[in-house]
Design a protein around this motif. Structure first.
Motif, PDB file in Angstrom:
ATOM      1  N   HIS A 156     -30.946 -60.182  12.302  1.00 11.41           N
ATOM      2  CA  HIS A 156     -30.072 -59.236  13.002  1.00 11.41           C
ATOM      3  C   HIS A 156     -30.903 -58.108  13.581  1.00 11.41           C
ATOM      4  N   ARG A 169     -22.521 -53.821  13.690  1.00 14.64           N
ATOM      5  CA  ARG A 169     -22.634 -55.186  14.209  1.00 14.64           C
ATOM      6  C   ARG A 169     -21.432 -55.549  15.067  1.00 14.64           C
ATOM      7  N   GLY A 225     -29.094 -47.803  14.566  1.00 16.32           N
ATOM      8  CA  GLY A 225     -28.782 -49.204  14.346  1.00 16.32           C
ATOM      9  C   GLY A 225     -29.537 -49.711  13.137  1.00 16.32           C
ATOM     10  N   GLN A 275     -27.625 -48.115  23.313  1.00 15.87           N
ATOM     11  CA  GLN A 275     -28.274 -49.267  23.927  1.00 15.87           C
ATOM     12  C   GLN A 275     -28.826 -48.872  25.292  1.00 15.87           C
ATOM     13  N   TYR A 292     -29.341 -54.746  15.735  1.00 16.96           N
ATOM     14  CA  TYR A 292     -28.212 -54.148  16.437  1.00 16.96           C
ATOM     15  C   TYR A 292     -28.454 -52.666  16.639  1.00 16.96           C
ATOM     16  N   ALA A 328     -21.554 -53.666  18.376  1.00 20.31           N
ATOM     17  CA  ALA A 328     -22.638 -54.136  19.242  1.00 20.31           C
ATOM     18  C   ALA A 328     -22.370 -55.531  19.804  1.00 20.31           C
ATOM     19  N   MET A 329     -21.686 -56.383  19.065  1.00 22.67           N
ATOM     20  CA  MET A 329     -21.454 -57.768  19.470  1.00 22.67           C
ATOM     21  C   MET A 329     -20.144 -57.994  20.226  1.00 22.67           C
ATOM     22  N   TYR A 341     -31.905 -53.482  11.537  1.00 23.89           N
ATOM     23  CA  TYR A 341     -32.343 -54.869  11.695  1.00 23.89           C
ATOM     24  C   TYR A 341     -32.515 -55.500  10.324  1.00 23.89           C
TER      25      TYR A 341
END
Length: 138
Positions: free
Chosen positions: A75, A18, A60, A83, A77, A21-22, A62
């Protein structure tokens, strides 16, 4: 794509995903705080609602929380190095295949907000920082 239910011991590595990714999106709006980013996941971590996404390796995860009238995608990610390869679209197609209303919140004007709009989610509201989206089956 294989989806595997998370276990309690997965929490720390999912928080790492997370944060990675953020990071860029939160830095762009001046709100990156690694401790807060980790806590946002860990404080409400529920393995029963969390699915690990594997395409060969872990890509990833969710978190999908059932509500009385919709599914809440809390969520989603994908590791930064994966990505843009269609992983998120595969997950969204899988979730949309459940045939239920899906709601979520994404950082306003972020790549994620654009991604959800491109996947057929419509903007419901925005508070200047976050935007709420909804997808409805036809």
């Amino acid at each position: 794509m294989r989806l595997i239910r998370a276990r309690a011991e997965d929490a720390a590595r999912l928080a790492d995903i997370r944060v990675a990714a953020m990071r860029d999106s939160l830095m762009a709006v001046g709100r990156f705080d690694e401790t807060r980013a980790r806590a946002r996941l860990l404080d409400n971590f529920t393995p029963a609602d969390t699915m690990l996404i594997y395409i060969g390796d872990l890509m990833g995860f969710y978190v999908l929380r059932p509500r009385t009238d919709h599914l809440y995608l809390d969520h989603l990610y994908v590791k930064p190095e994966h990505q843009g390869q269609g992983v998120g679209r595969q997950v969204i197609a899988h979730l949309q295949g459940m045939g239920q209303v899906i709601r979520l919140i994404a950082l306003q004007d972020s790549a994620a907000a654009g991604f959800y709009a491109a996947c057929g989610f419509r903007l419901l509201s925005s508070d200047g920082l976050d935007s709420q989206f909804e997808w409805q089956p036809e």
